[in-house]
Design a protein around this motif. Structure first.
Motif, short mmCIF file in Angstrom:
data_model
loop_
_atom_site.label_atom_id
_atom_site.label_comp_id
_atom_site.label_asym_id
_atom_site.label_seq_id
_atom_site.Cartn_x
_atom_site.Cartn_y
_atom_site.Cartn_z
N ALA A 1 33.80 35.17 42.49
CA ALA A 1 33.96 36.64 41.02
C ALA A 1 34.80 38.52 41.84
CB ALA A 1 32.77 36.71 41.17
N ALA A 2 35.66 38.60 41.20
CA ALA A 2 36.22 40.51 41.10
C ALA A 2 35.30 40.75 40.32
CB ALA A 2 37.79 40.12 40.53
N VAL A 3 34.78 42.32 40.37
CA VAL A 3 33.70 42.98 39.06
C VAL A 3 33.67 43.88 40.04
CG1 VAL A 3 31.79 43.86 39.10
CG2 VAL A 3 31.51 41.53 40.14
N PHE A 4 34.26 44.23 38.51
CA PHE A 4 34.93 45.86 38.25
C PHE A 4 34.84 46.51 37.23
CE2 PHE A 4 38.37 42.98 37.20
CZ PHE A 4 38.66 43.19 36.62
N ARG A 5 34.52 48.04 37.09
CA ARG A 5 34.77 48.42 35.55
C ARG A 5 35.92 48.37 34.44
NH1 ARG A 5 29.85 50.90 36.72
NH2 ARG A 5 29.22 51.68 38.87
N PRO A 6 35.38 48.36 33.43
CA PRO A 6 36.42 48.78 32.74
C PRO A 6 37.01 49.74 32.56
CG PRO A 6 34.35 47.60 31.43
CD PRO A 6 33.90 48.11 32.82
#
Length: 369
Positions: free
Chosen positions: A277-282
């Motif tokens: 899973a790639a997790v990043f802020r909008p």
């Protein structure tokens, strides 16, 4: 009643739905339970409170076993549990004053009238309603009614307080005030609590542990900060205000559809082909318009090999946020935050193709269990 630890494994089966969830709370600890509508949060609290019959599992409060099933069956009535449920609606007795509503609990538990009255006065002061004890519920605002309901619940000194979306019906400012009051009184009374909520602010401000419940099962649990930092599902990511896109690592690159990133720290990731899973802020995603305003034409003009961290996406909808606009895009589903004036400048509307950019340094890659 002295604070007690809660240990429960709850199984309830209904047509088309099965709840199978475990929750633990140490004495004096607050646990938040979050999940989408229909996940089973209210059913879970109903079992803990004794209002919904346990199909299988157990509910233990300290050394006491309140429920067990299916055989041998143990079932303790709600009035003998030492557990109080505070729901969305205050459910105050309309014919009693605020003072009488609060005094009702201690009176039911055997306190003399004078003692119960004194405790009601004390709780009215604690919840900021001193001098308003003579008013009936209809003469109080929604926030004031919820304060009275909280005081009535805590005046009985419950071993465990269950809160089922207690702030949902309140406006933002009032909810913030009642949330602060909840935190203050739960800490002061060392009451063990389980809070079912949709709001991450409730979890962050009230709880130490977060349990994520989806489709009747626990998908993640742990310290609030740890769960929100590394969400294990799209729902948990949305609660944390993050994008979560599942892809695979191949030859040192992470990819999902048209989005490809250099997999920094790939040595610690699973072997090629495993899901990550790639997790990043909008707010980390850059957005710009493209020359052609139709999806088909934009694809036709797109270079055959797009650069890492750059891809074409189609806008599905725009949402208002306190800081501006959140743009939702598809394939993959990604949210982008930007100021409202920038969205107007780019002419962003549903259906329009846009170009997105994301630096690998703004992404955390988390192996999918």
């Amino acid at each position: 009643m002295t604070a007690a630890g809660l240990d429960a494994r709850v199984v309830v089966e209904r047509p088309g739905f099965r709840l199978d969830a475990a929750v633990r709370a140490e004495p004096g600890e607050t646990v938040a339970v979050m999940g989408p509508s229909g996940a089973g949060k209210s059913t879970l609290l109903g079992v803990l409170a004794g209002l919904v019959e346990l199909g299988e599992g157990h509910v233990r409060l300290g050394e006491r076993e309140l429920d067990r099933g299916p055989k041998p069956r143990v079932r303790t009535t709600p009035s003998r549990r030492g557990i109080v449920l505070l729901a969305q609606e205050p459910r105050l007795f309309p014919h009693l004053t605020a003072h009488e509503n609060i005094a009702f609990g201690p009176r039911v538990h055997g306190a003399p009238k004078e003692v119960a009255g004194g405790e009601a006065d004390e709780w009215l002061w604690r919840v900021g309603l001193a001098g308003m004890g003579g008013r009936r519920p209809a003469e109080l605002s929604g926030g004031q009614q919820q304060r009275v309901a909280l005081a009535r619940a805590l005046a009985t000194s419950p071993a465990v307080l269950l809160l089922d979306e207690p702030l949902t019906s309140l406006d933002t400012e009032t909810a913030g005030d009642v949330r602060a009051l909840l935190h203050e009184q739960l800490v002061a009374t060392r009451t063990t609590a389980v809070v079912a909520t949709h709001d991450a602010v409730d979890a962050v401000s009230l709880a130490r542990t977060l349990v994520v419940l989806e489709e009747g099962r626990v998908t993640q649990s742990g310290p609030v900060r740890a769960v929100l930092a590394a969400p294990a599902s799209r729902f948990a990511a949305a609660v944390a205000g993050l994008n979560r896109v599942v892809g695979t690592v191949r030859a040192g690159r992470w990819g999902q559809g048209p989005l490809v990133l250099a997999a920094e720290g790939a040595a610690s990731l699973p072997a090629d082909g495993h899901e990550v899973a790639a997790v990043f802020r909008p707010s980390s995603v850059e957005i710009e318009s493209v020359v052609d305003d139709t999806w088909t034409s934009a694809l036709r003009l797109e270079p055959a090999a797009a650069r890492e961290g750059e891809w074409l996406a189609r806008i599905t909808r725009l949402e208002h946020t306190p800081a501006g606009v959140r743009v939702r895009t598809a394939e993959p589903e990604v949210a982008v935050d930007l100021p409202a004036d920038r969205a107007a400048e780019l002419g962003l509307v549903a259906g329009v193709p846009v170009r997105l950019r994301l630096a690998a340094s703004d992404v955390r890659l988390i192996p999918v269990s």
